[in-house]
Design a protein around this motif. Structure first.
Motif, short mmCIF file in Angstrom:
data_model
loop_
_atom_site.label_atom_id
_atom_site.label_comp_id
_atom_site.label_asym_id
_atom_site.label_seq_id
_atom_site.Cartn_x
_atom_site.Cartn_y
_atom_site.Cartn_z
N ILE A 150 32.36 49.11 41.33
CA ILE A 150 33.05 50.12 40.52
C ILE A 150 34.54 49.78 40.42
N LEU A 151 35.14 49.43 41.57
CA LEU A 151 36.56 49.06 41.56
C LEU A 151 36.82 47.80 40.75
N ARG A 152 35.93 46.84 40.84
CA ARG A 152 36.05 45.60 40.06
C ARG A 152 36.03 45.91 38.56
N GLU A 153 35.09 46.77 38.15
CA GLU A 153 34.99 47.13 36.74
C GLU A 153 36.24 47.87 36.27
N LYS A 154 36.76 48.77 37.10
CA LYS A 154 37.99 49.48 36.74
C LYS A 154 39.17 48.52 36.62
N LEU A 155 39.24 47.57 37.53
CA LEU A 155 40.32 46.58 37.49
C LEU A 155 40.21 45.71 36.25
N GLU A 156 38.99 45.33 35.91
CA GLU A 156 38.79 44.53 34.70
C GLU A 156 39.16 45.32 33.47
#
Length: 123
Positions: A111-117
């Motif tokens: 989830i954090l990776r997707e938000k960062l992307e």
């Protein structure tokens, strides 16, 4: 010989639950020392595959000190052998708990990776 105290059948059990009481302290398993050793001369037969070999294991005294429920005592009350019927399920429950924590962290990480992307526009 078979003892009823070692049966795994639900026929002999009550109060069966997946919830492990705090007083069983699974986290104490982290404190158990895993050691390597050789058995003393004359303890094993020379035909035993472990004769004069270094093996991995536990010391009954350590089990008794840190997780006494999983230790069998001799007739004089001295630690003799750890009880796999108690120690293994406790260890497996601890592993299952850790697995669930890892899976939850993997989901949070994704989830954090997707938000960062999304923030950086780098999908």
């Amino acid at each position: 010989t078979f003892k009823r105290s070692s049966s795994s059948s639900k026929r002999y059990k009550t109060d069966i639950t997946n919830n492990i009481p705090d007083d069983l302290s699974l986290e104490k398993l982290y404190d158990l020392n895993v050691v390597s050793f050789k058995y003393k001369d004359n303890y094993l037969s020379s035909q035993d595959s472990r004769y004069k070999k270094t093996i991995i294991g536990f010391l009954a005294e350590d089990i008794y000190e840190k997780y006494p429920l999983a230790c069998n005592l001799d007739e004089d009350g001295n630690p003799e052998m750890w009880n796999i019927n108690i120690l293994f399920p406790a260890a497996l429950k601890l592993i299952q708990n850790q697995h669930n924590e890892i899976e939850a962290m993997k989901e949070q990480f994704q989830i954090l990776r997707e938000k960062l992307e999304d923030i950086h526009g780098t999908k």
